[in-house]
Design an enzyme around this catalytic site. Structure first.
Site, PDB file in Angstrom:
ATOM      1  N   TYR A  51     -54.316 106.604 104.075  1.00  0.00           N
ATOM      2  CA  TYR A  51     -54.431 108.072 104.010  1.00  0.00           C
ATOM      3  C   TYR A  51     -55.221 108.587 105.197  1.00  0.00           C
ATOM      4  O   TYR A  51     -56.252 108.005 105.561  1.00  0.00           O
ATOM      5  CB  TYR A  51     -55.142 108.493 102.708  1.00  0.00           C
ATOM      6  CG  TYR A  51     -54.201 109.241 101.801  1.00  0.00           C
ATOM      7  CD1 TYR A  51     -53.724 110.490 102.170  1.00  0.00           C
ATOM      8  CD2 TYR A  51     -53.765 108.701 100.591  1.00  0.00           C
ATOM      9  CE1 TYR A  51     -52.830 111.181 101.370  1.00  0.00           C
ATOM     10  CE2 TYR A  51     -52.878 109.382  99.779  1.00  0.00           C
ATOM     11  CZ  TYR A  51     -52.410 110.629 100.182  1.00  0.00           C
ATOM     12  OH  TYR A  51     -51.522 111.309  99.399  1.00  0.00           O
ATOM     13  N   THR A 232     -36.236 116.749 115.217  1.00  0.00           N
ATOM     14  CA  THR A 232     -36.288 115.538 114.406  1.00  0.00           C
ATOM     15  C   THR A 232     -36.449 114.389 115.389  1.00  0.00           C
ATOM     16  O   THR A 232     -36.318 114.572 116.601  1.00  0.00           O
ATOM     17  CB  THR A 232     -34.984 115.331 113.602  1.00  0.00           C
ATOM     18  OG1 THR A 232     -33.882 115.373 114.524  1.00  0.00           O
ATOM     19  CG2 THR A 232     -34.792 116.375 112.536  1.00  0.00           C
ATOM     20  N   ARG A 241     -37.086 108.238 111.006  1.00  0.00           N
ATOM     21  CA  ARG A 241     -36.906 109.605 110.462  1.00  0.00           C
ATOM     22  C   ARG A 241     -38.243 110.324 110.492  1.00  0.00           C
ATOM     23  O   ARG A 241     -39.223 109.849 109.924  1.00  0.00           O
ATOM     24  CB  ARG A 241     -36.454 109.555 108.995  1.00  0.00           C
ATOM     25  CG  ARG A 241     -35.240 108.738 108.716  1.00  0.00           C
ATOM     26  CD  ARG A 241     -34.659 109.094 107.366  1.00  0.00           C
ATOM     27  NE  ARG A 241     -33.844 110.278 107.518  1.00  0.00           N
ATOM     28  CZ  ARG A 241     -32.623 110.261 108.050  1.00  0.00           C
ATOM     29  NH1 ARG A 241     -32.086 109.138 108.468  1.00  0.00           N
ATOM     30  NH2 ARG A 241     -31.939 111.365 108.170  1.00  0.00           N
TER      31      ARG A 241
HETATM   32  N1  PLP Z   1     -32.595 121.042 112.676  1.00  0.00           N
HETATM   33  C1  PLP Z   1     -31.364 120.701 113.057  1.00  0.00           C
HETATM   34  C2  PLP Z   1     -30.745 121.400 114.224  1.00  0.00           C
HETATM   35  C3  PLP Z   1     -30.671 119.696 112.385  1.00  0.00           C
HETATM   36  O1  PLP Z   1     -29.417 119.382 112.742  1.00  0.00           O
HETATM   37  C4  PLP Z   1     -31.304 119.062 111.292  1.00  0.00           C
HETATM   38  C5  PLP Z   1     -30.643 117.983 110.555  1.00  0.00           C
HETATM   39  O2  PLP Z   1     -29.659 117.450 110.867  1.00  0.00           O
HETATM   40  C6  PLP Z   1     -32.570 119.479 110.924  1.00  0.00           C
HETATM   41  C7  PLP Z   1     -33.196 120.474 111.624  1.00  0.00           C
HETATM   42  C8  PLP Z   1     -33.245 118.955 109.693  1.00  0.00           C
HETATM   43  O3  PLP Z   1     -33.709 117.703 109.795  1.00  0.00           O
HETATM   44  P1  PLP Z   1     -34.069 116.854 108.489  1.00  0.00           P
HETATM   45  O4  PLP Z   1     -32.787 116.484 107.872  1.00  0.00           O
HETATM   46  O5  PLP Z   1     -34.838 115.732 109.086  1.00  0.00           O
HETATM   47  O6  PLP Z   1     -34.915 117.741 107.611  1.00  0.00           O
END
Ligand code: PLP
Length: 438
Positions: A51, A232, A241
């Site tokens: 943590y 991401t 991820r």
């Molecule tokens: N922003 C965009 C442009 C995306 O294409 C995505 C997911 O594919 C996200 C945000 C969201 O990401 P996550 O699925 O990790 O929450």
């Protein structure tokens, strides 16, 4: 203490099956990739046990000397990977994923019900940019903020910047969001900056899909024009991820972005950071600075162009007429009709049966998200697996074959397992499920 296969054979078997599926299929989902063994080692490490609420040097728990070292290293690498080291930018590497990162930005700089403008989801935008339908505010972003999406010019497949400018002048948003989940072209950041300045809005770029390409400078650089850049970490960047938020250190529109964003991440919306993810992210960001990574990103783009050219040779219409990045969006409607059994949903299903994984996608002018008229195809994952342009030309041929098999199924040509499946998929009783694109 047992290993997974002994401790839990059920989960272990499921993982083996998924590994096998990933290994044998042609992975063409534009938002997916294969991360490295080194990243997976870090993600599966003891870092998951700790943590560390707060930021390096300012934690709410003891025992964080090594976690601090790790997070500082990850921040440094994040800035270096996007050539932002030594510039007046900072980064928060704690967001749990892309959608939380975006909501953290909104929480940092907006008050409830402030106005925002992002690209409409049926035109390629992401849910977290404020999607709503006539009946329902679908995403949390549209529940807590007032969203007025901008759209593509349907005749060109490009963002309609003139309309964005006109609407922004009337709607006066506090935030304009660039970035998309299904847009094959670069955004015009200088134009968007001008529009944002004219109405006194923040400009944010969500580069989730293209962050690997940005890092390798093979597409336009959003950092030059935006106040905030989110991403991401698991798509073209090829990390674990997760999510990141980059921000200007100097105040923008009177807001100290650094403290507002850091506070929105914790304690605003998150608790303890996922240190195993931050470990994996640091590993991928080291890789992102290597010459091999730049070569890889160049290949992602050239492979995508080869795929696009071959599809066009085969007669397919691509939204915007091609691609500048890692994905193509095929509009099936000009050549095929639902009556022939061809739409994005059915093509997705049939190709899935042949271990070709891509996704159905709405295209401008679509009425139904359930049975959209397009498919989205991405090159990052198979480029990681070593595909070059010739292989991507074959991929286009395989997709075409899938479409032809579907057509044949309507004409009652059956025999092979795939043809029989195609017949089933194109029958009126085939259940279609809606899936919102990631
Ligand atoms: N922003 C965009 C442009 C995306 O294409 C995505 C997911 O594919 C996200 C945000 C969201 O990401 P996550 O699925 O990790 O929450």
């Amino acid at each position: 203490d047992y290993g997974l296969s002994e401790a839990d054979p059920e989960v272990s078997t499921i993982i083996d099956k998924e590994k096998n599926r990933q290994f044998r299929s042609l992975e063409l989902i534009a938002s997916e990739n294969f991360t490295s063994r080194a990243v997976m080692e870090a993600v599966g490490s003891c870092l998951t046990n700790k943590y560390s609420e707060g930021l390096p040097g300012k934690r709410y728990y003891g025992g964080n000397e090594y976690i601090d070292e790790l997070e500082i290293l990850c921040q440094k690498r994040a800035l270096a990977a996007f050539n932002m080291d030594g510039k007046e930018w900072g980064v928060n590497v704690q967001p749990l994923s892309g959608s939380p990162a975006n909501f953290e930005v909104y929480t940092a700089i907006l008050s409830p019900h402030d106005r925002i403008m992002g690209l409409d989801l049926p035109h390629g935008g992401h849910l977290s940019h404020g999607f709503m339908t006539a009946k329902r505010r679908v995403s949390g972003t549209s529940i807590y903020f007032e969203s007025m999406p901008y759209r593509l010019d349907e005749s060109t497949g490009l963002v309609d910047y003139d309309m964005l400018e006109k609407t922004a002048t009337l709607f006066r948003p506090k935030l304009i969001i660039a970035g998309a989940s299904a847009y094959p072209r670069d955004f015009d950041y200088p134009r968007m900056r001008k529009i944002a300045d004219a109405v006194g809005a923040f400009l944010m770029m969500d580069m989730a899909h293209i962050s690997g390409l940005v890092s390798a400078s093979v597409v336009a650089n959003p950092f030059e024009y935006c106040d905030i850049v989110t991403t991401t970490t698991h798509k073209s960047l090829r990390g674990p991820r997760g999510g990141m938020i980059f921000f200007k250190k100097d105040p923008v529109l009177g807001v100290d972005l650094e403290s507002a964003i850091n506070n929105a991440v914790f304690p605003g919306l998150q608790g303890g950071p996922h240190n195993h993810t931050i470990g994996g992210l640091a590993v991928s960001l080291k890789h992102a600075q290597s010459p091999e990574f730049k070569a890889y990103q160049n290949k992602v783009v050239s492979n995508c162009r080869a795929l696009a050219s071959r599809l066009m040779e085969l007669g397919y219409k691509l939204v915007s007429g091609g691609s500048d990045n890692h994905l193509v969006l095929v509009d099936l409607r000009p050549n095929y009709s639902c009556e022939q059994g061809i739409d994005g949903a059915r093509v997705e299903k049939i190709l899935d049966m042949a271990s070709i994984t891509l996704n159905k996608n709405s295209v401008p002018g679509d009425i139904s998200a359930l049975v959209p008229g397009g498919i989205r195809i991405g090159s990052p994952a198979m480029t990681t697996r070593g595909f070059g342009e010739n292989e991507f030309i074959s991929v286009a041929d395989f997709i075409h074959e899938g479409v032809q098999i579907t057509l044949d199924a309507k004409k009652s040509v059956t025999g092979s397992k795939l043809q029989d499946f195609a017949k089933f998929v194109t029958s009126p009783s085939f259940p279609l499920i809606d899936r919102v694109r990631d």
